[in-house]
Design a protein around this motif. Structure first.
Motif, PDB file in Angstrom:
ATOM      1  N   PHE A  30       0.814  -1.208   0.000  1.00  0.00           N
ATOM      2  CA  PHE A  30       0.000   0.000   0.000  1.00  0.00           C
ATOM      3  C   PHE A  30       0.853   1.266   0.000  1.00  0.00           C
ATOM      4  O   PHE A  30       0.363   2.348   0.263  1.00  0.00           O
ATOM      5  CB  PHE A  30      -0.937   0.004   1.213  1.00  0.00           C
ATOM      6  CG  PHE A  30      -1.778  -1.238   1.294  1.00  0.00           C
ATOM      7  CD1 PHE A  30      -2.810  -1.461   0.393  1.00  0.00           C
ATOM      8  CD2 PHE A  30      -1.505  -2.208   2.245  1.00  0.00           C
ATOM      9  CE1 PHE A  30      -3.570  -2.620   0.458  1.00  0.00           C
ATOM     10  CE2 PHE A  30      -2.261  -3.372   2.310  1.00  0.00           C
ATOM     11  CZ  PHE A  30      -3.291  -3.579   1.420  1.00  0.00           C
ATOM     12  N   GLY A  31       2.138   1.118  -0.295  1.00  0.00           N
ATOM     13  CA  GLY A  31       3.041   2.250  -0.287  1.00  0.00           C
ATOM     14  C   GLY A  31       3.848   2.310   0.995  1.00  0.00           C
ATOM     15  O   GLY A  31       3.764   1.422   1.849  1.00  0.00           O
ATOM     16  N   VAL A  32       4.636   3.355   1.113  1.00  0.00           N
ATOM     17  CA  VAL A  32       5.526   3.535   2.256  1.00  0.00           C
ATOM     18  C   VAL A  32       5.315   4.923   2.836  1.00  0.00           C
ATOM     19  O   VAL A  32       5.194   5.903   2.102  1.00  0.00           O
ATOM     20  CB  VAL A  32       7.005   3.364   1.830  1.00  0.00           C
ATOM     21  CG1 VAL A  32       7.944   3.721   2.971  1.00  0.00           C
ATOM     22  CG2 VAL A  32       7.267   1.950   1.360  1.00  0.00           C
ATOM     23  N   ARG A  73      -0.430  -3.977   7.227  1.00  0.00           N
ATOM     24  CA  ARG A  73      -1.392  -4.948   7.762  1.00  0.00           C
ATOM     25  C   ARG A  73      -2.843  -4.563   7.461  1.00  0.00           C
ATOM     26  O   ARG A  73      -3.670  -5.413   7.132  1.00  0.00           O
ATOM     27  CB  ARG A  73      -1.191  -5.072   9.273  1.00  0.00           C
ATOM     28  CG  ARG A  73      -2.064  -6.106   9.941  1.00  0.00           C
ATOM     29  CD  ARG A  73      -1.797  -6.160  11.442  1.00  0.00           C
ATOM     30  NE  ARG A  73      -2.284  -4.956  12.126  1.00  0.00           N
ATOM     31  CZ  ARG A  73      -1.503  -4.073  12.730  1.00  0.00           C
ATOM     32  NH1 ARG A  73      -0.189  -4.235  12.731  1.00  0.00           N
ATOM     33  NH2 ARG A  73      -2.019  -3.015  13.329  1.00  0.00           N
ATOM     34  N   ASP A  74      -3.162  -3.268   7.567  1.00  0.00           N
ATOM     35  CA  ASP A  74      -4.558  -2.836   7.532  1.00  0.00           C
ATOM     36  C   ASP A  74      -4.872  -1.841   6.413  1.00  0.00           C
ATOM     37  O   ASP A  74      -5.942  -1.232   6.425  1.00  0.00           O
ATOM     38  CB  ASP A  74      -4.927  -2.170   8.871  1.00  0.00           C
ATOM     39  CG  ASP A  74      -4.726  -3.096  10.055  1.00  0.00           C
ATOM     40  OD1 ASP A  74      -4.844  -4.326   9.870  1.00  0.00           O
ATOM     41  OD2 ASP A  74      -4.453  -2.598  11.159  1.00  0.00           O
ATOM     42  N   GLY A  75      -3.934  -1.642   5.497  1.00  0.00           N
ATOM     43  CA  GLY A  75      -4.104  -0.582   4.505  1.00  0.00           C
ATOM     44  C   GLY A  75      -5.320  -0.708   3.615  1.00  0.00           C
ATOM     45  O   GLY A  75      -5.761   0.270   3.012  1.00  0.00           O
ATOM     46  N   ASN A  85      -6.903   9.018   8.374  1.00  0.00           N
ATOM     47  CA  ASN A  85      -7.523   9.173   9.690  1.00  0.00           C
ATOM     48  C   ASN A  85      -6.933   8.248  10.743  1.00  0.00           C
ATOM     49  O   ASN A  85      -6.782   8.635  11.910  1.00  0.00           O
ATOM     50  CB  ASN A  85      -9.030   8.913   9.593  1.00  0.00           C
ATOM     51  CG  ASN A  85      -9.749  10.000   8.816  1.00  0.00           C
ATOM     52  OD1 ASN A  85      -9.328  11.148   8.803  1.00  0.00           O
ATOM     53  ND2 ASN A  85     -10.838   9.637   8.163  1.00  0.00           N
ATOM     54  N   ALA A  86      -6.613   7.011  10.354  1.00  0.00           N
ATOM     55  CA  ALA A  86      -6.209   5.997  11.331  1.00  0.00           C
ATOM     56  C   ALA A  86      -4.708   5.821  11.457  1.00  0.00           C
ATOM     57  O   ALA A  86      -4.236   5.261  12.444  1.00  0.00           O
ATOM     58  CB  ALA A  86      -6.836   4.650  10.961  1.00  0.00           C
ATOM     59  N   ILE A  87      -3.939   6.300  10.467  1.00  0.00           N
ATOM     60  CA  ILE A  87      -2.492   6.075  10.503  1.00  0.00           C
ATOM     61  C   ILE A  87      -1.717   7.386  10.448  1.00  0.00           C
ATOM     62  O   ILE A  87      -0.927   7.697  11.344  1.00  0.00           O
ATOM     63  CB  ILE A  87      -2.053   5.134   9.359  1.00  0.00           C
ATOM     64  CG1 ILE A  87      -2.774   3.776   9.487  1.00  0.00           C
ATOM     65  CG2 ILE A  87      -0.541   4.934   9.372  1.00  0.00           C
ATOM     66  CD1 ILE A  87      -2.461   2.795   8.385  1.00  0.00           C
TER      67      ILE A  87
END
Length: 262
Positions: A30-32, A73-75, A85-87
């Motif tokens: 999902f990228g870095v 893990r959650d992307g 919002n979450a990361i």
């Protein structure tokens, strides 16, 4: 005596942390997450502040590593605003606190640098960067004296927020579950109890401000999840402080999760 910022890369290298560019995660579907370099923006560092600055630079890298792990893990969860919002937003909040500690430590023995908060915001890049080396455990940084002062200690009940349109975050009481605290650890325990309350206050403030955003999973993913992570680290610091001179309490991590009450 001062140690210039140019020499910082050598010192930081001794910590086993890649400081030249913050961020990095291999195999990132999902990228870095990429963040502005803080070490290179610092002024000359007084010798007496060097160790504290190094610890907090290491903590900045640890925060990025943890955020990249969650992205990997959650992307794919939570819709288009999940990553922001979450990361990214919780990461920015953590970086602001850590960067402020760096500025304060330099200011104790020299001129306090200004404007470093502008380096707190991070972004997601599509290109993977080289993996960063493992940073020291989070509980080793920041040093205890940089937590909120003891006079801000929480009330007996954790969590309180008047006029809360989306409810109030309620967390288990940690102070009441602690064993006898050795005198040598009392100040550190008080500071971390105050920090637990600050974390709840900040989470309630965000709930009040942003509670209607992001769909049904927003509060859990963007507020309660990051709050639990912060509480785990803070509670572990308390257990470690007690364990230096007495039996280390176990099982306190069970007090980390919080809930939303109507």
């Amino acid at each position: 005596m001062t140690i210039g910022a140019a020499a910082l890369a050598v010192t930081a290298g001794g910590l086993g942390v890649a400081m030249a560019s913050e961020g990095g995660s291999a195999d990132a579907p999902f990228g870095v997450i990429s963040c502005p370099d803080v070490a290179g923006a610092l002024p000359a560092i007084p010798a007496r502040a060097q160790a504290e600055v190094d610890r907090n630079l290491a903590l900045l890298q640890t925060q990025i590593n943890e955020a990249n792990a969650r992205l990997s893990r959650d992307g794919d969860q939570g819709g288009p605003n999940f990553v922001n919002n979450a990361i990214l937003t919780p990461l920015k909040d953590k970086r602001i606190s850590t960067i402020d500690r760096i500025a304060i430590s330099i200011g104790r023995a020299g001129e306090k640098p200004q404007g470093l908060d502008a380096l707190a915001a991070c972004s997601v890049s599509d290109e993977a960067a080289p993996p960063a080396e493992e940073a020291p455990p989070a509980e080793e940084a920041p040093p205890a004296e940089e937590a909120p002062p003891a006079e801000e200690a929480p009330p007996a009940e954790e969590g309180d927020n008047a006029d809360a349109p989306f409810g109030v975050i309620s967390c288990p009481d940690v102070a009441g579950q602690l064993p006898d605290v050795p005198a040598s650890a009392q100040a550190e325990i008080d500071r971390n109890l105050a920090l637990l309350q600050t974390q709840i206050d900040e989470a309630n403030a965000r709930l009040s401000r942003d509670g209607d955003q992001g769909g049904p999973n927003f509060v859990n993913n963007a507020i309660l999840g990051p709050l639990e992570d912060k509480r785990v680290a803070t509670i572990n610091r308390m257990a470690t402080a007690i364990g230096r001179t007495a039996a280390k309490p176990v099982g306190l991590d069970a007090l980390a999760p919080c809930v939303l009450n109507d």
